[in-house]
Design an enzyme around this catalytic site. Structure first.
Site, mmCIF file in Angstrom:
data_model
loop_
_atom_site.group_PDB
_atom_site.id
_atom_site.type_symbol
_atom_site.label_atom_id
_atom_site.label_comp_id
_atom_site.label_asym_id
_atom_site.label_seq_id
_atom_site.Cartn_x
_atom_site.Cartn_y
_atom_site.Cartn_z
ATOM 1 N N ASP A 1 10.185 -129.400 -21.233
ATOM 2 C CA ASP A 1 9.397 -128.398 -20.516
ATOM 3 C C ASP A 1 9.735 -127.001 -21.002
ATOM 4 O O ASP A 1 8.851 -126.165 -21.168
ATOM 5 C CB ASP A 1 9.666 -128.489 -19.010
ATOM 6 C CG ASP A 1 8.834 -129.593 -18.377
ATOM 7 O OD1 ASP A 1 7.757 -129.895 -18.941
ATOM 8 O OD2 ASP A 1 9.255 -130.153 -17.360
ATOM 9 N N ASP B 1 14.924 -123.749 -20.027
ATOM 10 C CA ASP B 1 15.851 -124.859 -20.215
ATOM 11 C C ASP B 1 15.754 -125.412 -21.629
ATOM 12 O O ASP B 1 14.740 -125.244 -22.300
ATOM 13 C CB ASP B 1 15.516 -125.983 -19.223
ATOM 14 C CG ASP B 1 16.260 -125.791 -17.912
ATOM 15 O OD1 ASP B 1 17.403 -125.300 -17.971
ATOM 16 O OD2 ASP B 1 15.690 -126.115 -16.857
ATOM 17 N N ASP C 1 15.154 -128.256 -22.549
ATOM 18 C CA ASP C 1 14.503 -129.567 -22.517
ATOM 19 C C ASP C 1 13.035 -129.438 -22.938
ATOM 20 O O ASP C 1 12.599 -128.387 -23.387
ATOM 21 C CB ASP C 1 14.612 -130.181 -21.117
ATOM 22 C CG ASP C 1 13.954 -129.284 -20.073
ATOM 23 O OD1 ASP C 1 13.286 -128.297 -20.469
ATOM 24 O OD2 ASP C 1 14.105 -129.561 -18.880
ATOM 25 N N GLU D 1 11.929 -119.493 -16.424
ATOM 26 C CA GLU D 1 11.170 -120.708 -16.135
ATOM 27 C C GLU D 1 11.468 -121.190 -14.717
ATOM 28 O O GLU D 1 12.615 -121.460 -14.373
ATOM 29 C CB GLU D 1 11.585 -121.780 -17.158
ATOM 30 C CG GLU D 1 11.022 -123.156 -16.878
ATOM 31 C CD GLU D 1 11.641 -124.215 -17.803
ATOM 32 O OE1 GLU D 1 12.467 -123.845 -18.662
ATOM 33 O OE2 GLU D 1 11.279 -125.391 -17.654
#
Ligand code: 28G
Length: 643
Positions: free
Chosen positions: A510, A506, A508, A433
């Site tokens: 996103d 990640d 998170d 990413e």
């Protein structure tokens, strides 16, 4: 003679306790996992029994309450569990149901049962895995009661504790999961219960389920589910943030012998199908004969109609199955007295006789619908024809791409940083990413065996894009080319260029988003790669612990606590929370997530793909912003996906 009876008695007593002990020793064997999913599985086991009573036609109200202490109460207004004695065990029927393995699952006596997959292992398993469990049965003007403690040990035999209204019947089960078994969490999630209970009520029109969260007295949550339209209302919800292309939700039902089939459907203006099938309220992720029968009939009836009404000329190729399913939202629900579940995840209906019944019910109804609604019929057939044209165009585009570059990696923008090694069995590709994490990964990799593909921004949402558009998307083209397998008719697993495909995102929102999108891409185009076990998720650590010269990375709070506890008394240590992937330098990234000696990978399963696919309708609205907002609002839900 008497002695013998007594001996048999104590034998079966011992067997009962051994049975419950076996469940406690290996809970995974009975409920799959002791994670959050397993915890909620306990509720499904108990609710399933109430739903069975509803399917038998004796119960229309079920209540599920999360109590203050995180225990669960389930109430139904069925006939109430039988209060007599069980001839085989010599115990009351109720004690038998709660203490003998499988006694709850395999009742004879016909009727539909919720069973299959992990379901149907029964109330005794819940009892075995509970700190305490209580059952109340309302019957003949009396309240019968029994309590079990510490993994299913009866405190006393079944007894009458009260009178009740003469005509009140039903069963109430209360239980508190055993925290020594469910070590990850004993906290029930309202959203998880909400989802499944809503689904159950969609699948059983007229059944009312009330869900209450009483944990926070100042904020008691309550939802009531009751859908008189059943799966019609399910389709309406699935299409709620899409644009239907015809006004009515089409519905057919029929039965043969004891097997019933219901279908509800409506086309929308997207490009991929959302077809979900169920048998006895269990989602059949892998489809099966009910789904095959309906799909076969759909393709045949639309082709017949298109030919008869000159939408298709005599020499035209017929519409394919994919063409007639583009943008179709459909629920298929089968109720079967003896379902056979097959497939990798036991979610494929195998009963051969169902294929014809499903075909008959659907084709009779749908043929008539098309004749009676020529305006809608025209809209539907034209949508299918457009899909067919796009399919032919995409195939041509693929053939051209094939010939031109022979799928040469260098042809695609050079974003892929390949490894030197050509042997796929030792080659890996990291889908990373963001450009900055991509940069660190390129520096930190082992360039012999590790290839890096940085993914910029969002991968195209393949659910919403038709194949030809998906194929012209740069990121997707690069992925397809890098993998080397081709897609669709050309797919060839033997050509896979990396035997480990590692998604590195990640932890998170996103990251979750990109993971869902990638898994959806895999679900659509590369399922065999996942089935063959080639796809992994990298697990970046959350904490770094330094003491002396040692650096230890740990994945989560539990591992952190465990590691700290293992240090010698008085050891000085420093602990820091790790940054996101993008902020790690090459060395850190290598040590934590890439080095084959220290990293932790999680294999992605077909189940993960299914979860991603099922989540899709929820996660993906039309616009990016609301979608993002939805994911943020539902971060918990996304995490629940385990992906
Ligand atoms: C509240 C939480 C969970 C249940 C019943 C009702 C009957 C029953 C349950 O019978 C053995 C199987 C079918 C005869 C059946 C009552 C027939 C007549 C029942 C529940 C023997 C079990 N009267 N309600 N089990 N039957 N609710 N709710 O568990 O053949 S379990």
């Amino acid at each position: 003679m008497n002695n013998k009876v007594e001996k048999e008695y104590s034998d079966s007593d011992i067997q009962v306790l051994e049975g419950l002990e076996a469940v406690r020793k290996r809970p995974g064997m009975y409920i799959g996992t002791t994670s959050e999913r397993g915890l909620h599985h306990l509720v499904w086991e108990i609710v399933d029994n109430s739903v069975d009573e509803a399917l038998a036609g004796y119960c229309d109200d079920i209540e599920v309450i999360i109590e203050k202490d995180n225990s669960i109460t389930v109430k139904d207004d069925g006939r109430g569990m039988p209060t007599g004695t069980n001839a085989k065990t010599g115990l009351s029927t109720i004690e038998t149901i709660f203490t003998v393995l499988h006694a709850g699952g395999k009742f004879g006596g016909g009727g539909y049962k919720v069973s299959g997959g992990l379901h149907g292992v029964g109330a005794s398993v819940v009892n075995a895995l509970s700190d305490w469990l209580e059952v109340y049965v309302y019957h003949n003007g009396k309240v019968y009661f029994q309590r079990f403690e510490h993994g299913g040990h009866p405190v006393e035999p079944l007894k009458i504790i009260d009178d009740c209204e003469e005509n009140r019947t039903g069963t109430t089960v209360k239980f508190k999961p055993d925290a020594s078994i469910f070590t990850e969490t004993t906290e029930f999630k309202y959203e998880i219960l909400y989802e499944r209970l809503q689904e159950i009520t969609f699948l059983n029109k007229g059944l009312r389920i009330i869900l209450t969260d009483a944990r926070d007295a100042s904020n008691i949550k309550k939802d009531e589910f009751l859908y008189n339209g059943g799966i019609i209302e399910f389709v309406r919800l699935l299409n709620a943030n899409k644009t239907p292309i015809h006004p009515d939700i089409v519905y057919f039902e029929g039965a043969e012998d004891d097997i019933s089939i219901e279908i509800a459907m409506q086309y929308n203006n997207t490009y991929s199908p959302s077809i979900y099938s169920y048998t006895n309220n269990i989602k059949t992720y892998e489809g099966g004969t009910h789904e095959d029968g309906v799909k076969r009939a759909l393709t045949r009836i639309i082709n017949n109609y298109a030919k008869a009404n000159k939408f298709l000329k005599d020499n035209d190729d017929p519409l394919s199955g994919e063409d007639v399913r583009e943008g179709l939202t459909m629920i298929i629900s089968c109720k079967h007295p003896d379902p056979q579940f097959e497939g990798q995840t036991k979610t494929k209906l195998g009963n051969a006789e169902v294929r014809k019944i499903a075909d008959d019910v659907f084709s009779k109804g749908f043929e008539r619908y098309l004749l009676e609604n020529p305006t809608d019929a025209k809209i539907i057939v034209e949508k299918c024809l457009t899909a067919a044209r796009a399919r032919v165009a995409a195939k041509k585009a693929r053939e051209i791409a094939h010939r031109k570059g022979d799928l040469d990696v260098i042809n695609f923008g050079g974003k892929l940083v390949d490894c030197k090694e050509k042997d796929p069995t030792v080659s890996e590709i990291f889908l990373v990413e963001g450009d900055s994490a991509g940069g660190s990964a390129i520096k930190g990799r082992n360039s012999m065996t590790q290839a890096i593909l940085p993914l910029r921004g969002k991968i195209l949402n393949v659910e919403k894009a038709r194949l030809d558009r998906a194929l012209s998307n740069e990121e997707i083209k690069t992925i397809i080319t890098a993998f080397g397998t081709g897609i669709g008719d050309d797919f060839n697993l033997d050509k896979l260029r990396y035997h480990k495909i590692i998604i590195m995102t990640d932890a998170d929102v996103d990251g979750s988003h990109i993971r869902v999108l990638l898994l959806t891409l895999f679900y659509r185009f590369f399922r065999p790669i996942v089935e063959a076990g080639h796809v992994y998720a990298a697990q970046p650590p959350l904490f770094c612990i330094k003491h002396g010269k040692t650096i230890k990375y740990v994945l989560n709070e539990d591992e952190r606590d465990e590691y700290l506890a293992s240090l010698k008394e008085g050891t000085k240590y420093e602990i820091s929370r790790m940054k996101g992937l993008g902020e790690m330098d090459a060395e850190e990234l290598n040590a934590t997530t890439m080095d084959i000696n220290t990293r932790v990978l999680r294999k992605i399963t077909v189940g993960d793909l299914m979860a991603a696919d099922a989540a899709f309708n929820k996660l993906m609205g039309e616009e990016v912003e609301p979608r993002r907002k939805f994911i943020e609002d539902n971060a918990v839900y996304v995490q629940n996906l385990d992906i």
